[in-house]
Design an enzyme around this catalytic site. Sequence first.
Site, PDB file in Angstrom:
ATOM      1  N   ASP A   1       0.968  -4.168  -9.271  1.00 29.98           N
ATOM      2  CA  ASP A   1       0.320  -3.346  -8.242  1.00 29.98           C
ATOM      3  C   ASP A   1      -0.960  -4.044  -7.802  1.00 29.98           C
ATOM      4  O   ASP A   1      -1.900  -4.195  -8.583  1.00 29.98           O
ATOM      5  CB  ASP A   1       0.006  -1.966  -8.848  1.00 29.98           C
ATOM      6  CG  ASP A   1      -0.592  -1.015  -7.820  1.00 29.98           C
ATOM      7  OD1 ASP A   1      -1.017  -1.474  -6.737  1.00 29.98           O
ATOM      8  OD2 ASP A   1      -0.630   0.192  -8.110  1.00 29.98           O
ATOM      9  N   TYR A   5      -3.116   6.161   6.333  1.00 24.83           N
ATOM     10  CA  TYR A   5      -2.652   4.817   6.700  1.00 24.83           C
ATOM     11  C   TYR A   5      -3.610   4.186   7.730  1.00 24.83           C
ATOM     12  O   TYR A   5      -4.108   3.082   7.527  1.00 24.83           O
ATOM     13  CB  TYR A   5      -1.252   4.923   7.288  1.00 24.83           C
ATOM     14  CG  TYR A   5      -0.602   3.614   7.669  1.00 24.83           C
ATOM     15  CD1 TYR A   5      -0.231   2.685   6.704  1.00 24.83           C
ATOM     16  CD2 TYR A   5      -0.338   3.316   9.001  1.00 24.83           C
ATOM     17  CE1 TYR A   5       0.397   1.496   7.055  1.00 24.83           C
ATOM     18  CE2 TYR A   5       0.300   2.123   9.361  1.00 24.83           C
ATOM     19  CZ  TYR A   5       0.663   1.224   8.382  1.00 24.83           C
ATOM     20  OH  TYR A   5       1.280   0.048   8.733  1.00 24.83           O
ATOM     21  N   GLY A  36       9.247  -5.862   0.386  1.00 19.17           N
ATOM     22  CA  GLY A  36       9.408  -4.939   1.503  1.00 19.17           C
ATOM     23  C   GLY A  36      10.125  -5.594   2.678  1.00 19.17           C
ATOM     24  O   GLY A  36      10.536  -6.756   2.609  1.00 19.17           O
TER      25      GLY A  36
END
Length: 328
Positions: free
Chosen positions: A57, A146, A11
């Site tokens: 993951d 989130y 990321g």
Amino acid sequence: MKRVLITGAAGFLGSHLCDRFIKDGYHVIAMDNLITGRLKNIEHLFAHPHFEFYHHDVSKFIHVPGQLDYILHFASPASPIDYLKIPIQTLKVGSLGIHNCLGLAKAKGARLMIASTSEVYGDPSVHPQPESYWGNVNPVGPRGVYDEAKRFQEAITMAYHTYHGLETRIVRIFNTYGPRMRLNDGRVLPAFIGQALRGEDLTIFGDGSQTRSFCYVDDLIEGIVRLLHSDCADPVNIGNPDEITIGQFAEEIIALTGTSQKVIYKDLPVDDPKQRQPEISKARALLGWEPQVDRKEGLKRTYAYFKSLSEEELRQTDHNNFDQYITK
Ligand code: UDP
């Protein structure tokens, strides 16, 4: 040689962390499921003898052979558009994902840092936001997946610290920008620069009076590294207190890019915070840290990155086929 595991390594922030730890002489184990991360961000490291990549993951059981000295849990979708598209994954990585990381840290005797966020303050009624402010979060709104995952992440990390004596660090990251932001993640800076480069109008949500305070990525990474090596287990804000309205920010992007496009106004997203500015006296005192790169310089460097993208990359509006990866 010290060994560090970085989750979310492909990321925006994860890839800059990989670069920093490689530069500092660490063995870097990079993990990403590539839902929102991109291999392009780290492919320049693949040939490095002390860089490994695990396509995995972190919300599923993680196995990493050998010693680990540090774990940095930076895996998570991190933009409102992503939370809407993959809300369950957002909750899982901030709960199951951190639980796996904590278990691994405990087994290895590693120090663990989590990427927390200014979103734990929600739409803040205290301004600027000090670490002592508990926040104003809507748990069932679109950002709740989130915000609450990050709040849970802080809670479980602190519990492992107090109950198991694990060495932990919590960085509360405010809006950060720089090269390798995803052009289509919906965040305001890639949105505006992408629009300018494609010759589209700039979309301001609401009337543009909401504020944010943008930190250049190199400053953030420096703050993270200093916090990791400090002895502070309590949350620390890292961000740039230079606050600006989104309307003014659009003007700056127009001046930077020289676009002849205009600004158009769209509805303000639900629960969009009205104001945000980090209170960073703790980071200043504890880490001797403060931002060095002002917005003019940071935007120049960031614009150079976006300009270097191919026409195809610029036009791509949804490069990630989320459905391909997701098991609900
Ligand atoms: N925003 C905007 N136009 C866009 C994208 C975002 O005006 O095309 C606004 C958004 O509503 C918010 C601010 O810019 O008030 C920052 O949005 P971003 O998603 O970058 O970060 P966050 O809201 O999480 O701070």
